[in-house]
Design a protein around this motif. Sequence first.
Motif, PDB file in Angstrom:
ATOM      1  N   ALA A  73       0.880  -1.173   0.000  1.00 45.69           N
ATOM      2  CA  ALA A  73       0.000   0.000   0.000  1.00 45.69           C
ATOM      3  C   ALA A  73       0.916   1.221   0.000  1.00 45.69           C
ATOM      4  CB  ALA A  73      -0.935  -0.057   1.192  1.00 45.69           C
ATOM      5  N   GLY A  74       1.024   1.935   1.105  1.00 42.85           N
ATOM      6  CA  GLY A  74       1.932   3.084   1.134  1.00 42.85           C
ATOM      7  C   GLY A  74       3.386   2.672   1.201  1.00 42.85           C
ATOM      8  N   ILE A  90      -1.435  -2.052  -4.570  1.00 43.80           N
ATOM      9  CA  ILE A  90      -2.880  -1.823  -4.722  1.00 43.80           C
ATOM     10  C   ILE A  90      -3.236  -0.340  -4.880  1.00 43.80           C
ATOM     11  CG2 ILE A  90      -3.589  -3.940  -3.522  1.00 43.80           C
ATOM     12  CD1 ILE A  90      -4.132  -2.145  -1.043  1.00 43.80           C
ATOM     13  N   GLU A 109      -2.016  12.948  13.484  1.00 46.48           N
ATOM     14  CA  GLU A 109      -0.827  12.738  14.316  1.00 46.48           C
ATOM     15  C   GLU A 109       0.073  11.634  13.789  1.00 46.48           C
ATOM     16  OE1 GLU A 109       0.098  14.672  16.509  1.00 46.48           O
ATOM     17  OE2 GLU A 109      -1.709  15.804  16.988  1.00 46.48           O
ATOM     18  N   MET A 136       1.728   9.155   2.048  1.00 44.22           N
ATOM     19  CA  MET A 136       2.036   7.835   1.496  1.00 44.22           C
ATOM     20  C   MET A 136       1.221   6.742   2.170  1.00 44.22           C
ATOM     21  SD  MET A 136       6.151   8.378   1.652  1.00 44.22           S
ATOM     22  CE  MET A 136       6.640   6.928   0.735  1.00 44.22           C
ATOM     23  N   THR A 182      -1.416   4.376   4.140  1.00 46.44           N
ATOM     24  CA  THR A 182      -2.850   4.149   3.996  1.00 46.44           C
ATOM     25  C   THR A 182      -3.413   3.676   5.332  1.00 46.44           C
ATOM     26  OG1 THR A 182      -2.571   1.821   3.433  1.00 46.44           O
ATOM     27  CG2 THR A 182      -2.524   3.401   1.607  1.00 46.44           C
ATOM     28  N   GLY A 228      -3.020  -0.097   5.569  1.00 47.73           N
ATOM     29  CA  GLY A 228      -1.662  -0.488   5.951  1.00 47.73           C
ATOM     30  C   GLY A 228      -1.443  -0.320   7.446  1.00 47.73           C
ATOM     31  N   ASN A 229      -1.973   0.753   7.976  1.00 48.75           N
ATOM     32  CA  ASN A 229      -1.820   0.997   9.410  1.00 48.75           C
ATOM     33  C   ASN A 229      -2.449  -0.131  10.227  1.00 48.75           C
ATOM     34  OD1 ASN A 229      -2.756   3.283  11.948  1.00 48.75           O
ATOM     35  ND2 ASN A 229      -0.654   2.938  11.323  1.00 48.75           N
ATOM     36  N   CYS A 253      -3.311  -3.321   8.943  1.00 48.42           N
ATOM     37  CA  CYS A 253      -2.742  -4.645   8.638  1.00 48.42           C
ATOM     38  C   CYS A 253      -1.347  -4.816   9.218  1.00 48.42           C
ATOM     39  CB  CYS A 253      -2.714  -4.875   7.135  1.00 48.42           C
ATOM     40  SG  CYS A 253      -4.370  -5.038   6.463  1.00 48.42           S
ATOM     41  N   ALA A 292       1.501   0.138  18.712  1.00 47.85           N
ATOM     42  CA  ALA A 292       1.621   1.580  18.936  1.00 47.85           C
ATOM     43  C   ALA A 292       0.961   2.387  17.822  1.00 47.85           C
ATOM     44  CB  ALA A 292       3.094   1.957  19.042  1.00 47.85           C
ATOM     45  N   GLU A 348       6.327  10.965  16.419  1.00 48.77           N
ATOM     46  CA  GLU A 348       6.506  10.210  17.638  1.00 48.77           C
ATOM     47  C   GLU A 348       5.855   8.848  17.561  1.00 48.77           C
ATOM     48  OE1 GLU A 348       8.668  11.056  19.349  1.00 48.77           O
ATOM     49  OE2 GLU A 348       8.369  10.100  21.252  1.00 48.77           O
ATOM     50  N   GLN A 381      14.979   5.496   6.173  1.00 42.14           N
ATOM     51  CA  GLN A 381      13.899   4.820   6.889  1.00 42.14           C
ATOM     52  C   GLN A 381      12.688   5.721   7.112  1.00 42.14           C
ATOM     53  OE1 GLN A 381      16.286   3.509  10.291  1.00 42.14           O
ATOM     54  NE2 GLN A 381      15.871   1.407   9.631  1.00 42.14           N
TER      55      GLN A 381
HETATM   56  C1  LIG Z   1       8.798   7.980   9.566  1.00 41.76           C
HETATM   57  C2  LIG Z   1       7.624   7.151   9.893  1.00 41.76           C
HETATM   58  C3  LIG Z   1       6.780   7.575  10.886  1.00 41.76           C
HETATM   59  C4  LIG Z   1       5.669   6.812  11.218  1.00 41.76           C
HETATM   60  N1  LIG Z   1       4.870   7.276  12.200  1.00 41.76           N
HETATM   61  C5  LIG Z   1       3.773   6.566  12.523  1.00 41.76           C
HETATM   62  C6  LIG Z   1       2.883   7.020  13.515  1.00 41.76           C
HETATM   63  O1  LIG Z   1       3.082   8.090  14.099  1.00 41.76           O
HETATM   64  N2  LIG Z   1       1.809   6.272  13.821  1.00 41.76           N
HETATM   65  C7  LIG Z   1       1.563   5.098  13.183  1.00 41.76           C
HETATM   66  O2  LIG Z   1       0.562   4.463  13.480  1.00 41.76           O
HETATM   67  N3  LIG Z   1       2.380   4.650  12.234  1.00 41.76           N
HETATM   68  C8  LIG Z   1       3.474   5.329  11.888  1.00 41.76           C
HETATM   69  N4  LIG Z   1       4.312   4.856  10.928  1.00 41.76           N
HETATM   70  C9  LIG Z   1       4.063   3.538  10.335  1.00 41.76           C
HETATM   71  C10 LIG Z   1       3.297   3.524   9.016  1.00 41.76           C
HETATM   72  O3  LIG Z   1       3.466   4.706   8.315  1.00 41.76           O
HETATM   73  C11 LIG Z   1       1.823   3.305   9.201  1.00 41.76           C
HETATM   74  O4  LIG Z   1       1.602   2.114   9.894  1.00 41.76           O
HETATM   75  C12 LIG Z   1       1.087   3.291   7.859  1.00 41.76           C
HETATM   76  O5  LIG Z   1      -0.269   3.516   8.049  1.00 41.76           O
HETATM   77  C13 LIG Z   1       1.260   1.999   7.094  1.00 41.76           C
HETATM   78  O6  LIG Z   1       0.524   2.106   5.911  1.00 41.76           O
HETATM   79  P1  LIG Z   1       1.118   1.790   4.498  1.00 41.76           P
HETATM   80  O7  LIG Z   1       0.039   2.037   3.536  1.00 41.76           O
HETATM   81  O8  LIG Z   1       2.353   2.510   4.288  1.00 41.76           O
HETATM   82  O9  LIG Z   1       1.379   0.238   4.671  1.00 41.76           O
HETATM   83  P2  LIG Z   1       2.373  -0.731   3.929  1.00 41.76           P
HETATM   84  O10 LIG Z   1       3.728  -0.509   4.446  1.00 41.76           O
HETATM   85  O11 LIG Z   1       2.177  -0.666   2.487  1.00 41.76           O
HETATM   86  O12 LIG Z   1       1.814  -2.089   4.478  1.00 41.76           O
HETATM   87  C14 LIG Z   1       1.909  -2.493   5.799  1.00 41.76           C
HETATM   88  C15 LIG Z   1       1.516  -3.963   5.933  1.00 41.76           C
HETATM   89  O13 LIG Z   1       0.135  -4.139   5.686  1.00 41.76           O
HETATM   90  C16 LIG Z   1      -0.105  -4.957   4.573  1.00 41.76           C
HETATM   91  N5  LIG Z   1      -1.225  -4.350   3.860  1.00 41.76           N
HETATM   92  C17 LIG Z   1      -1.342  -3.038   3.521  1.00 41.76           C
HETATM   93  N6  LIG Z   1      -2.537  -2.802   3.002  1.00 41.76           N
HETATM   94  C18 LIG Z   1      -3.200  -3.976   3.010  1.00 41.76           C
HETATM   95  C19 LIG Z   1      -4.506  -4.367   2.594  1.00 41.76           C
HETATM   96  N7  LIG Z   1      -5.367  -3.467   2.096  1.00 41.76           N
HETATM   97  N8  LIG Z   1      -4.869  -5.646   2.754  1.00 41.76           N
HETATM   98  C20 LIG Z   1      -4.012  -6.548   3.284  1.00 41.76           C
HETATM   99  N9  LIG Z   1      -2.783  -6.237   3.685  1.00 41.76           N
HETATM  100  C21 LIG Z   1      -2.375  -4.959   3.553  1.00 41.76           C
HETATM  101  C22 LIG Z   1       1.186  -4.969   3.809  1.00 41.76           C
HETATM  102  O14 LIG Z   1       1.340  -6.136   3.091  1.00 41.76           O
HETATM  103  C23 LIG Z   1       2.199  -4.848   4.931  1.00 41.76           C
HETATM  104  O15 LIG Z   1       2.418  -6.089   5.513  1.00 41.76           O
HETATM  105  C24 LIG Z   1       5.416   5.598  10.550  1.00 41.76           C
HETATM  106  C25 LIG Z   1       6.260   5.190   9.532  1.00 41.76           C
HETATM  107  C26 LIG Z   1       7.356   5.946   9.193  1.00 41.76           C
HETATM  108  C27 LIG Z   1       8.253   5.508   8.102  1.00 41.76           C
END
Ligand SMILES: Cc1cc2nc3c(=O)[nH]c(=O)nc-3n(C[C@H](O)[C@H](O)[C@H](O)COP(=O)(O)OP(=O)(O)OC[C@H]3O[C@@H](n4cnc5c(N)ncnc54)[C@H](O)[C@@H]3O)c2cc1C
Lengths: 294, 161, 792
Positions: A32-33, A54, A101, A110, A112, A115-116, A118, A123, A194, B43
């Motif tokens: 996702a993101g 996706i 936040e 970026m 989703t 993603g958050n 799954c 935390a 954070e 990262q």
């Molecule tokens: C600098 C930084 C700061 C961050 N700060 C925070 C924060 O403050 N709070 C926080 O909660 N998170 C934080 N994160 C973590 C992350 O950004 C979040 O968890 C984000 O929402 C993940 O979403 P994504 O779309 O990037 O997921 P991805 O990295 O694309 O996917 C995450 C996981 O979920 C699976 N997945 C994604 N979408 C689906 C779907 N639709 N169906 C099935 N499986 C799926 C993927 O296969 C993977 O295993 C941070 C990350 C970084 C790099």
Amino acid sequence: MFLNHFEYFAPQAAKDALDLCDRLGAKAKILAGGTDLLNLMKDKLLKPEYLIDINNVDEFKGIFYEPGKGAVIGAATKISEIERSEIIREKYFALHQAAGELGSVQVRNMATIGGNICNASPAAETPTPLVALGAKVVISSLSGDREMPLEEFILGNGETALAEGEILTKFLLPEPISGSVSRYGYIGLRDAMEIDAVNLAVNLALGEDGRIIKQLKLVMGSVFPRPLVSEEAPEILIGKEFSAELAEEAARAASSESKPISDIRASAEYRREIVAVLSRRLLQEAFSAAQGEV
Amino acid sequence: MKQLIALDINDQIYEVPVDPWDLLSDVIRKKVRLTGTKKGCEQGDCGACTVLINGQAVLSCLTLAIACQGKKITTIEGLAEQDGRLHPIQQSFVDYGAVQCGFCTSGMILSSKALLDSNPKPGREEIKRALSGNLCRCTGYKKIIEAVEVASETMSKEGVK
Amino acid sequence: MGVWDKEQYVREGVPPFQDERRFTQVGKSVPKIDSPAKVRGEAIYTDDIVLPGMAYGRIKRCTEHAHAKIKKIDYSKALAHPGVLAVLIGDEAPKKWGMLPQTANETVLAVDKVRFNGEGVAAVAAVDEETAEIACDLIDVEYEPLPVLLDPFESMQRAGEIQIHEDAPGNILHEGEQVFGDVDKAFKECKYILEREFKTNMPQQGFLEPQAALANYDPQNGQLRLWSSSQIAHYLHRQISDVLEMPMNKIRVTVPTVGGGFGGKAEACVNEFVACLLSRKIGRPVKVTFDRSEVFYTNKGRHPCHMKMKIGLDADGYIQAVDFDNTLDKGAYAGWGIVVLFYSASMIHLPYKVPNARFRGRCVYTNKPSMGSMRGLGGVQPRFAMECMLDELAEMMGISPFELKMKNAVESGYTAVNNMYVPHTEYKRSLQKAVEKSGYLEKHGKLPFGKGIGLAGGYYITGTAYTLYMSYKPHTSVLLRVDTEGGVTLHCSAVDIGQGSNTVMAQMAAEALGVHFEDVHIQSHDTEVGTFDLGTFASRLTYATGIAIRDAAEKINGKLKEIAAGLLGCRADHLAIKDRKIYSIYEAERKSMEWEKVVEIAVNTTGSLAAMGHFSPPRRRGFDLTSGKRAQGANIGHSPTFGFSCQIFEVDVDLETGKIKVTRVTESGDMGTMINPMAADGQVEGSIVYNLGACLYEDQFFDKDGIHLNPNFQDYKMPTIMDMPEMDINTLTDSYDPTAPFGAKETGEGAVQPTFPAIVNAIYDAIGIRFTEVPITPEKVLKALKEKKKGK
Ligand SMILES: Cc1cc2nc3c(=O)[nH]c(=O)nc-3n(C[C@H](O)[C@H](O)[C@H](O)COP(=O)(O)OP(=O)(O)OC[C@H]3O[C@@H](n4cnc5c(N)ncnc54)[C@H](O)[C@@H]3O)c2cc1C
Ligand code: FES
Ligand code: FES
């Protein structure tokens, strides 16, 4: 900091995405993101052979609201879109706050919501408010859709109810009951970027009189392997007239229900303490806001 | 198995052979050789690698290059005018001392641009929120905020985009 | 006001041509000369450089242990992997290196054993980075784990059982004592005595650009070129020469744009050696760029200190004695250790008058990545202790901390008991100004519970008095070249790491030559193109290069004036050069020529002009003429002059979560003339936020086995823009050190000194709790608040 070698697919249609998922099974990961996934891959904690991106599947994206029914949020919707959404702000304030936040502007652009969820980090920002708001998830596969409450979807640290070949496609948020208000809060060391030591969401509804608590859900994050719904806080508060003392009692109860661990970000003891403080503050805040609503 | 893809970077099309696992930051730096995009952590934590994709600030160290086909990518090299005149944000960063070592600067300026494009008259808190994903270890941030404020004024006066 | 009394500041009525302080180039906030390239993304940093045929090097690190014998290294699989060009192991470069030649004990890669988690054990060169990374994974290393010592006290205690270095019994790098006056007797006569213990954390510099080095060895002529993101081209040059056993004149060090250093790049770094050794091995250019985790494994951050301090005041509040005991956690290797130990010793002698002082200290080895020289080296920790204790002593006396500090503050012309000499200070005015601007006296002790204001002062050196190896050579030399083609070119190998030395040098050269700063081309950052300079550390560059520039410019000006005098028909010593003109100070209208014209005539008659200028710091070591005794101390710690500052912090403490919000900082500093006020302000603002992070959250964590738990920016938390307080910077604009070039002293390292204690004193004012350990996390605050409630 290199990613392992994989094959990349970017389906345009939901059907194709599900097809790929079905065919590639456990060797594939949904992209996702990528803000969690690519970091895990860089650390060689995950080495998928296939990535199914996706982001081009329109059916997985967007925020739709129907009065009386509630909202549907596509799993591939960006956190920044949720943060900016007027309807989310109006109806599901705790989610709006949590979205604002999460990480930084870049991360929100970026990341989703799917993603958050799954990724299932204890935390994480959005599971707490989503659970508090009574969200359900829709899980799709070639054999059809299934629905379940989010509480049941997240099983533990990094673990979900997703089976091979399944994609999380939607979140269903019920229409908030009248007189209800939700609030979200967190505590960490810095004022931005954070990883929360503790986060918390409450969803509270007052009766017609604007004093008696009709409904309450209090959810704690980062104090248990998955979002922890307080059982005692509602017992203490529902059906009662709101008071600072009762809120304090409920907050203490929530705190004693929490089962945090100690790590480099905070000790268990401190986390428990903060659950009490945040609970009380958010209950108070939500109550005051709800009074304004009634 | 490399694939030839077309990337639209700063309104120029670059045809580059990439592997699916190539990160946008590496492709921009090593293949397109636009080294203004920096890598401070790889990262997502520092913002030095920030670029704009379709006008939005994103982290190129966590983006697959292959996923960027058909999108408009803007790097720091794409901000100045054709004749080399600096973009007002760049100019105010120079004039107001918002640059020290410069390693955060590309990312800071691009995050500022994304902000000012969507919110031409941001308040202080809005500026801070918009730049909270860009670490700067040198300046203490004060002059960066000032520079963004000045740029916001210049841009609205001159109608710059 | 000491030797430079008030009269000297009154400049009214001084004709401009006689007023050496009427600057046209110095004192102006011109934009930094390198910032246009930086905002365009065109500045070239080391990792941006690609050379034809370049290979990539990577270091295989011991990530599984912190202390272990190396039983076997098997790199056969790595070497056989397609694309791998060479493998290097510790035995191939066993020569020990270290900042101080006397204590050099680090090898490029571990030989026989690893002493900290993340230490390099092998390195590879490959055709691309990915192959190099894969090859590292293919190297098998067999270890035999050894007991891990992480605490300096435990390390000393268990030294009989386990020694980190064979030649360091007791696990002690160095122990030292300095006694001045009769401390015990003085304490007996004191009315107020306070004794406290303090402990500091292990922050890291956090520069945004990870270290990168690119080496190119030419097998045909045996010449080596090294490009590296370093702050100390010269020391790097020396150490490369040493370890590679090549003469310095076969090596050229060039420093491209540097993405911050803060002391973290003020030591040679493993990647530099590895790049050079691999390049020599394969005869191709080799680049070694660190990722963020490697920056943390390398560390070289600030030494954690366990300090005991005792301060005694007489009935009137004058400091009579200071007794200071410091145990420094050195980490695994010596590096800057002894220097930091004795800097910390010297810090108790200023900015207050201390007639009797004793220091005992020791630098202890542990199995942590080595500490090094971090911004404000040796000063931050003792300053924290001393300024907090003076705050408490003032309370004991029932007076304001401001009053106590004013009472004891040093004045121009002061010589400390350890022989440190302060030619100029405006410390008192800094204190006054900050107090006035912040409303400290109205607020201190009067704010509601949870809100507080705290004051602290500090000082720092303006360069060192000695080189780190035995040598009497000048510390900085510059070459000024003036001709009709290039105009003015200034050569000096000094390195601008973002602080702005290139700009400041251009301003000073322009001022000294009477031209405009845009006219000056700077050739720095290179040991071949630039003339000798010791390096970017100890807040030394403005002062050192300033003196050398003035020295060189006077020689050029002398020549030009001679020629102009003939042409204008007046005496050379009646001529002044300013604003691109040479004119008679008595008949400025009639007798004046364009500077450029005079240069042209000079060049046409005698050829291009060039002159060297040098700077050697005054020395304070040797024999006391009156007593005949050898003057003790003042070896490390002494400086040509000192910068001073005062910071006042205001904080809000969340009484329920323990979270501290710094709301406002009011600063006033004495840095002498600000050559570039905008750049100077930037140093101060940067310093405040820098040490705010280290005071409230930055730290490196290790588990019981010594494994580094947060080698990343996710859990090594540096302040974001949201954490920035409001900052009111009031550097004294009329401070002028007559002994300094253009009156300028230092900032950049001085401005980090007062931050810890000012925050800590503010927290005390807010909640009545005196913290003696940093970082002060919300968790610690909450715990302390609870204990206070319980009446502990
Ligand atoms: C600098 C930084 C700061 C961050 N700060 C925070 C924060 O403050 N709070 C926080 O909660 N998170 C934080 N994160 C973590 C992350 O950004 C979040 O968890 C984000 O929402 C993940 O979403 P994504 O779309 O990037 O997921 P991805 O990295 O694309 O996917 C995450 C996981 O979920 C699976 N997945 C994604 N979408 C689906 C779907 N639709 N169906 C099935 N499986 C799926 C993927 O296969 C993977 O295993 C941070 C990350 C970084 C790099
Ligand atoms: S390099 Fe991408 S965020 Fe640091
Ligand atoms: S200017 Fe150096 S990190 Fe921002």
